[in-house]
Design a protein around this motif. Structure first.
Motif, mmCIF file in Angstrom:
data_model
loop_
_atom_site.group_PDB
_atom_site.id
_atom_site.type_symbol
_atom_site.label_atom_id
_atom_site.label_comp_id
_atom_site.label_asym_id
_atom_site.label_seq_id
_atom_site.Cartn_x
_atom_site.Cartn_y
_atom_site.Cartn_z
ATOM 1 N N GLU A 200 66.367 30.733 7.539
ATOM 2 C CA GLU A 200 67.735 30.932 8.015
ATOM 3 C C GLU A 200 68.739 30.264 7.062
ATOM 4 O O GLU A 200 69.755 30.858 6.685
ATOM 5 N N ARG B 94 76.376 33.264 1.234
ATOM 6 C CA ARG B 94 77.612 32.594 0.824
ATOM 7 C C ARG B 94 77.784 32.628 -0.704
ATOM 8 O O ARG B 94 78.691 32.012 -1.237
ATOM 9 N N LYS C 45 74.504 24.373 7.487
ATOM 10 C CA LYS C 45 75.431 25.479 7.210
ATOM 11 C C LYS C 45 76.836 24.966 6.916
ATOM 12 O O LYS C 45 77.519 25.486 6.032
ATOM 13 N N TYR D 236 71.403 32.036 4.518
ATOM 14 C CA TYR D 236 72.809 31.690 4.679
ATOM 15 C C TYR D 236 73.423 31.295 3.334
ATOM 16 O O TYR D 236 74.521 31.744 2.984
#
Length: 129
Positions: free
Chosen positions: A79, A87, A48, A83
């Motif tokens: 996940e 973004r 991330k 993410y």
């Protein structure tokens, strides 16, 4: 001027992110058997953070999740894909397809994520196949 050219003039068309270097195939063309790095999975916090740095610094508008390993072996894959999409970066998942079956819920989970590209490599795992 390219839209995602950053203040330092850097532009990268796409970045390949290796979430794992583990693979469930042994393809004849792959240098996987020559790899000396430890077989492991990337920490999802690091993944991330890398996505954040790519987006915040406008390094690229595209991330391709693949390289030496099979990304669907990574337990945090959904996940991380979500993410990346959240973004606003175009996310591509490249898989050998072995884990895409009617009996798994992987396909349903992938359909819930608006990936830019889902690439299924139709290479063979052995010379015989």
């Amino acid at each position: 001027m390219l839209k995602n050219k950053n203040s330092k003039g850097i532009y990268i068309d796409k970045i390949f992110m290796e979430l794992t270097n583990l693979c469930n195939f042994d393809c004849v063309f792959c240098p996987n058997d020559k790899m000396t790095r430890k077989r492991q999975f990337m920490d999802p916090v690091l993944a991330k953070s890398l996505i954040d740095q790519i987006v915040d610094n406008r390094i690229s508008q595209k991330i391709v999740f693949c390289l030496m390993g099979e990304p669907l072996l990574y337990s945090h894959i959904f996940e991380i894909l979500k993410y990346a999409v959240e973004r606003n970066i175009k996310a591509t998942l490249s898989t050998n397809g072995a884990l895409l079956s009617r009996d798994s819920n992987i396909i349903d989970k992938l359909l819930d994520i608006p990936l830019d590209v889902l690439q299924v490599s139709l290479q063979t795992a052995t010379p015989e196949s």
